[in-house]
Scaffold this motif. Structure first.
Motif, PDB file in Angstrom:
ATOM      1  N   SER A   1       0.824  -1.206   0.000  1.00 52.39           N
ATOM      2  CA  SER A   1       0.000   0.000   0.000  1.00 52.39           C
ATOM      3  C   SER A   1       0.860   1.259   0.000  1.00 52.39           C
ATOM      4  O   SER A   1       0.588   2.214  -0.722  1.00 52.39           O
ATOM      5  CB  SER A   1      -0.922  -0.017   1.217  1.00 52.39           C
ATOM      6  OG  SER A   1      -1.707   1.142   1.256  1.00 52.39           O
ATOM      7  N   LEU A   2       1.917   1.258   0.804  1.00 52.68           N
ATOM      8  CA  LEU A   2       2.800   2.423   0.867  1.00 52.68           C
ATOM      9  C   LEU A   2       3.606   2.592  -0.422  1.00 52.68           C
ATOM     10  O   LEU A   2       3.906   3.712  -0.830  1.00 52.68           O
ATOM     11  CB  LEU A   2       3.721   2.317   2.076  1.00 52.68           C
ATOM     12  CG  LEU A   2       3.025   2.391   3.436  1.00 52.68           C
ATOM     13  CD1 LEU A   2       4.025   2.196   4.565  1.00 52.68           C
ATOM     14  CD2 LEU A   2       2.268   3.687   3.604  1.00 52.68           C
ATOM     15  N   GLU A   3       3.924   1.488  -1.076  1.00 57.16           N
ATOM     16  CA  GLU A   3       4.622   1.570  -2.364  1.00 57.16           C
ATOM     17  C   GLU A   3       3.788   2.331  -3.386  1.00 57.16           C
ATOM     18  O   GLU A   3       4.333   3.088  -4.188  1.00 57.16           O
ATOM     19  CB  GLU A   3       4.921   0.176  -2.910  1.00 57.16           C
ATOM     20  CG  GLU A   3       6.055  -0.530  -2.240  1.00 57.16           C
ATOM     21  CD  GLU A   3       6.253  -1.945  -2.758  1.00 57.16           C
ATOM     22  OE1 GLU A   3       5.272  -2.593  -3.192  1.00 57.16           O
ATOM     23  OE2 GLU A   3       7.398  -2.415  -2.716  1.00 57.16           O
TER      24      GLU A   3
ATOM     25  N   SER B   1       4.069   7.315  -8.008  1.00 56.04           N
ATOM     26  CA  SER B   1       3.946   8.464  -8.913  1.00 56.04           C
ATOM     27  C   SER B   1       4.919   9.584  -8.578  1.00 56.04           C
ATOM     28  O   SER B   1       5.005  10.563  -9.308  1.00 56.04           O
ATOM     29  CB  SER B   1       2.516   9.003  -8.873  1.00 56.04           C
ATOM     30  OG  SER B   1       2.233   9.496  -7.579  1.00 56.04           O
ATOM     31  N   VAL B   2       5.654   9.457  -7.478  1.00 54.69           N
ATOM     32  CA  VAL B   2       6.524  10.531  -7.023  1.00 54.69           C
ATOM     33  C   VAL B   2       7.999  10.245  -7.304  1.00 54.69           C
ATOM     34  O   VAL B   2       8.736  11.135  -7.711  1.00 54.69           O
ATOM     35  CB  VAL B   2       6.328  10.764  -5.504  1.00 54.69           C
ATOM     36  CG1 VAL B   2       7.253  11.840  -4.990  1.00 54.69           C
ATOM     37  CG2 VAL B   2       4.885  11.115  -5.199  1.00 54.69           C
TER      38      VAL B   2
ATOM     39  N   SER C   1      13.834   3.926  -8.438  1.00 52.44           N
ATOM     40  CA  SER C   1      13.971   4.171  -7.003  1.00 52.44           C
ATOM     41  C   SER C   1      12.896   3.444  -6.214  1.00 52.44           C
ATOM     42  O   SER C   1      11.786   3.252  -6.688  1.00 52.44           O
ATOM     43  CB  SER C   1      13.862   5.663  -6.718  1.00 52.44           C
ATOM     44  OG  SER C   1      14.865   6.356  -7.392  1.00 52.44           O
ATOM     45  N   LYS C   2      13.252   3.074  -4.996  1.00 56.78           N
ATOM     46  CA  LYS C   2      12.320   2.400  -4.100  1.00 56.78           C
ATOM     47  C   LYS C   2      12.279   3.164  -2.781  1.00 56.78           C
ATOM     48  O   LYS C   2      13.304   3.616  -2.293  1.00 56.78           O
ATOM     49  CB  LYS C   2      12.751   0.953  -3.838  1.00 56.78           C
ATOM     50  CG  LYS C   2      12.758   0.088  -5.085  1.00 56.78           C
ATOM     51  CD  LYS C   2      11.370  -0.085  -5.621  1.00 56.78           C
ATOM     52  CE  LYS C   2      11.389  -0.972  -6.857  1.00 56.78           C
ATOM     53  NZ  LYS C   2      10.089  -1.058  -7.472  1.00 56.78           N
TER      54      LYS C   2
ATOM     55  N   ALA D   1       0.935  13.445   3.749  1.00 56.68           N
ATOM     56  CA  ALA D   1       2.236  14.049   4.079  1.00 56.68           C
ATOM     57  C   ALA D   1       3.106  14.218   2.836  1.00 56.68           C
ATOM     58  O   ALA D   1       3.740  15.255   2.656  1.00 56.68           O
ATOM     59  CB  ALA D   1       2.956  13.194   5.113  1.00 56.68           C
ATOM     60  N   VAL D   2       3.108  13.212   1.969  1.00 60.06           N
ATOM     61  CA  VAL D   2       3.941  13.275   0.763  1.00 60.06           C
ATOM     62  C   VAL D   2       3.455  14.369  -0.175  1.00 60.06           C
ATOM     63  O   VAL D   2       4.247  15.187  -0.650  1.00 60.06           O
ATOM     64  CB  VAL D   2       3.956  11.905   0.034  1.00 60.06           C
ATOM     65  CG1 VAL D   2       4.547  12.029  -1.363  1.00 60.06           C
ATOM     66  CG2 VAL D   2       4.723  10.893   0.852  1.00 60.06           C
ATOM     67  N   PHE D   3       2.168  14.412  -0.432  1.00 59.08           N
ATOM     68  CA  PHE D   3       1.658  15.364  -1.410  1.00 59.08           C
ATOM     69  C   PHE D   3       1.541  16.784  -0.865  1.00 59.08           C
ATOM     70  O   PHE D   3       1.441  17.734  -1.632  1.00 59.08           O
ATOM     71  CB  PHE D   3       0.343  14.880  -2.006  1.00 59.08           C
ATOM     72  CG  PHE D   3       0.531  13.659  -2.869  1.00 59.08           C
ATOM     73  CD1 PHE D   3       1.404  13.660  -3.944  1.00 59.08           C
ATOM     74  CD2 PHE D   3      -0.140  12.486  -2.591  1.00 59.08           C
ATOM     75  CE1 PHE D   3       1.592  12.542  -4.722  1.00 59.08           C
ATOM     76  CE2 PHE D   3       0.037  11.353  -3.371  1.00 59.08           C
ATOM     77  CZ  PHE D   3       0.906  11.376  -4.437  1.00 59.08           C
ATOM     78  N   SER D   4       1.565  16.944   0.440  1.00 61.78           N
ATOM     79  CA  SER D   4       1.540  18.297   0.987  1.00 61.78           C
ATOM     80  C   SER D   4       2.957  18.818   1.239  1.00 61.78           C
ATOM     81  O   SER D   4       3.130  19.972   1.630  1.00 61.78           O
ATOM     82  CB  SER D   4       0.731  18.340   2.279  1.00 61.78           C
ATOM     83  OG  SER D   4       1.419  17.663   3.312  1.00 61.78           O
TER      84      SER D   4
END
Length: 104
Positions: free
Chosen positions: A27-29, A34-35, A40-41, A85-88
């Motif tokens: 799920s976290l992957e 898209s980022v 990269s992993k 958190a990632v997208f903000s």
């Protein structure tokens, strides 16, 4: 964080014990797919405190792999928080312009 390794790294602690949870890792992957650049992993460190009766450690003989009561809901809630958190993160970046001084 991320690396150029071949696998996603998930360091998951539940109530202070290092465990694995494949559905959470997958799920976290998807959040980072898209980022990050394709080769990269992501690297994750997640620590969760929860009632012991909500954890099923009898999935693997070494008790390393776990399942959770209401696992789908828990995985989704964690994924949503990470995605948020990632997208903000772009909203919080500050770029400073460095001024070049000319020789006098």
């Amino acid at each position: 964080n991320y690396s150029t390794g071949k696998r996603t790294t998930l360091i998951l602690f539940i109530n202070g014990r290092l465990v694995d949870c494949t559905p959470l890792k997958r799920s976290l992957e998807t959040v980072y797919a898209s980022v990050l650049p394709k080769s990269s992993k992501p690297f994750f460190y997640v620590s969760v405190e929860m009632p012991p009766e909500h954890i099923d450690v009898n999935v693997h003989p070494t008790k390393k792999e776990v399942h959770f009561l209401h696992q789908e809901d828990l995985v989704e809630a964690i994924r949503e928080r990470v995605e948020e958190a990632v997208f903000s993160s772009n909203d919080h970046r500050t770029f400073y312009k460095q001024q070049t001084l000319s020789p006098t």
